[in-house]
Design a protein around this motif. Sequence first.
Motif, mmCIF file in Angstrom:
data_model
loop_
_atom_site.group_PDB
_atom_site.id
_atom_site.type_symbol
_atom_site.label_atom_id
_atom_site.label_comp_id
_atom_site.label_asym_id
_atom_site.label_seq_id
_atom_site.Cartn_x
_atom_site.Cartn_y
_atom_site.Cartn_z
ATOM 1 N N ILE A 357 0.839 -1.196 0.000
ATOM 2 C CA ILE A 357 0.000 0.000 0.000
ATOM 3 C C ILE A 357 0.873 1.245 0.000
ATOM 4 C CG2 ILE A 357 -1.788 1.269 1.254
ATOM 5 C CD1 ILE A 357 -2.586 -1.433 2.521
ATOM 6 N N PHE A 358 1.930 1.187 0.805
ATOM 7 C CA PHE A 358 2.841 2.317 0.949
ATOM 8 C C PHE A 358 4.260 1.876 0.614
ATOM 9 C CE2 PHE A 358 -0.522 2.934 4.179
ATOM 10 C CZ PHE A 358 -1.055 4.117 3.730
ATOM 11 N N ALA A 359 5.121 2.844 0.388
ATOM 12 C CA ALA A 359 6.547 2.576 0.228
ATOM 13 C C ALA A 359 7.298 3.349 1.302
ATOM 14 C CB ALA A 359 7.024 2.996 -1.156
ATOM 15 N N GLN A 360 8.575 3.021 1.431
ATOM 16 C CA GLN A 360 9.445 3.570 2.456
ATOM 17 C C GLN A 360 9.070 2.992 3.826
ATOM 18 O OE1 GLN A 360 12.130 5.348 1.667
ATOM 19 N NE2 GLN A 360 11.578 5.468 -0.481
ATOM 20 N N LEU A 365 5.360 7.393 1.114
ATOM 21 C CA LEU A 365 5.136 7.474 -0.327
ATOM 22 C C LEU A 365 4.112 6.413 -0.704
ATOM 23 C CD1 LEU A 365 8.758 7.963 -1.720
ATOM 24 C CD2 LEU A 365 7.095 9.696 -1.049
ATOM 25 N N LYS A 366 3.075 6.810 -1.405
ATOM 26 C CA LYS A 366 1.975 5.880 -1.661
ATOM 27 C C LYS A 366 1.847 5.503 -3.125
ATOM 28 C CE LYS A 366 -2.914 5.049 -0.676
ATOM 29 N NZ LYS A 366 -4.158 5.597 -0.085
ATOM 30 N N ASN A 367 1.666 6.466 -3.995
ATOM 31 C CA ASN A 367 1.464 6.154 -5.403
ATOM 32 C C ASN A 367 2.624 5.334 -5.958
ATOM 33 O OD1 ASN A 367 2.167 7.224 -8.402
ATOM 34 N ND2 ASN A 367 -0.039 6.970 -8.142
ATOM 35 N N LYS A 368 2.325 4.292 -6.714
ATOM 36 C CA LYS A 368 3.367 3.353 -7.150
ATOM 37 C C LYS A 368 4.406 3.998 -8.067
ATOM 38 C CE LYS A 368 0.670 -0.899 -6.753
ATOM 39 N NZ LYS A 368 0.127 -2.065 -7.484
ATOM 40 N N LEU A 369 3.965 4.886 -8.948
ATOM 41 C CA LEU A 369 4.918 5.511 -9.867
ATOM 42 C C LEU A 369 5.757 6.554 -9.142
ATOM 43 C CD1 LEU A 369 6.172 6.045 -12.601
ATOM 44 C CD2 LEU A 369 4.199 7.487 -13.172
#
Length: 613
Positions: A357-360, A365-369
Amino acid sequence: MVTRNETWTSRIALIAAIMISGCTNTIKQDKDTEDGARDESPTISTDNILSARSDVDELAKYYGQGQDIPAELKTEAALRNGQLWNYLSRMRDDQLQDYIEQNKAGYDAFTKNPVAFNGTPAVILRLLPEVMPELFSDAAFEEATGYFKLDSKDLLPWGFAFTKAPAAPGAAPSPLLVNVSCAACHTGRVKDANGQVKLLVGAPSTVGDINGFRTVLGRAVQNPNYTVEKFTAALMAKKDGELYGPDRITEERIDKAIFLGTAQSPALGATLLQQFKDGLQKRGAYAAQTAGAFSLKGDLRLLQNSPGHIDFPIAVSLAAVPATEVLADPAAGLQKFFPKASGIGDIMSVWGQDKRIFAQWDGNLKNKLTRNLGAELGIAGDPRAVNFPNGLATTAFVDKLPAPAYPFKVDLRKASEGRAVYEQACLSCHENETFMPVAAIGTEPGRATGLTKDTRLFLITALKAACQDKALPDCNVPDDEVVVPRVDNPGYVSVPLNGIWARAPYLHNGSVPTLYHLLVAEERPTEFQLNDFSYDEKWVGFQWKIKGDEYDNPEQNNPGQSQTRMGHVVRYDTRIPGYGNAGHADIKVFNGGIDFRKDRKKLDALLEYLKTL
């Protein structure tokens, strides 16, 4: 992993719903306090769960992710002695290879394409091994930076790529540059059961060191041999194809003409060398003046070397906030835009992004791109230099990239016992990507608290600028999905555990060497080593004991020593600010109430199961 999770989710749903879980209790705690209520959900006996899972056929089907398994491997002996796992791990490796072959363009983008259109002049980098072999021989370069060549004949280390800034119409040709690809940071290595070092695409690099790379370049431009005469002699000794390879002879000739000059144009070699030196020194001075002086309190070690790590808040402040904003009023600018402490974080694995769902580590950071463009921005330092087409390709590639299979023996009968322990101790957090406040998890807070409100706004602006195709929906998401506002409630996200065996060391800052140490917090070492790719199958992590060192007496070590290299091996010191190994230790919150230090049977079983994820 996707198939397996889907096949057994329904079977564990009831168990998960009524189980007392660490994360569930943590999340409910505030509401229960408000309502005056108490969670009195009954516990489920691990022994009862185990008794329902004794059928060999069911276990073979579960670990085989629904695939047909040869009848001779569906035996108790094959479960116990590792034969069945050996078959299954080869099957998973084949599936991974099939995925790579079916997505070759994405794989090439991930491993061979640069993340940015700026970088180090290729003519300088390629000549440095001849001009300064003491710094840039393959062995010396790997020791200093952690970056390696797969083959001594390779022109560049693994994960490095040629790149070039787009030329303005009518402008003179610009020289070829070198920058890193995604693979420089996101490729692990392990010595498998046959003693072969195997690449783990998508795994974190434990020692790839972008700051170490910049440091060794800084040493190069200060070296007495950094002269136009030395580089000119080395360049003139190169035959066509030796500098950039047979596929780039035209670019090679252009760069030779730029550097050496022609009858129609002057030699620009001295200018190129000076510009590169000035740029490095200017960047280094700015980083020391800002992050070094303010965030790191004058301790510049993390700016000089941070193997396998990156200080995300510092990197964002340096890349996204214009220097003019900071330096217009330095005292106020540092407070507004730079973190107050080190926020060092381990490089993350990137496989299976479709389930994230999230990054980091802090889930900001959420949106995949844009999460992928954020990684590129940290290297590029300028949204205009971000390689947007590469961001598109690599985002698609890692979306369903499988995790690598554990390459050693697994006792699947013991793992089946550990599966029940996993459901009690780990599942509710790590299969739901739970966000936990810093105070609840107790780990080093700097990574979660480092992004300031003002810097977040500049990061949003930079990521939107890097997302260059405004017709794409991913380039038009709300600000809160570009950078999630976590400033007022900082914390960390419990990431999925697929491929967890290959993601050692553990915690967000890589401060815990093995899964054993993660689960038995009282025994975490003060220091351990990185970059030994042999594997500790018992404790589940890479070999971590410092060879010939006083590991059993860590108090004898000098706390003032920085994280240092010993040959190609790196010493990790948890006493360095930002590198602490506390947290994820309260057994009621994180271990489902199990004291693994006392219950070694459940600990061994859980470790065996985690190898299979």
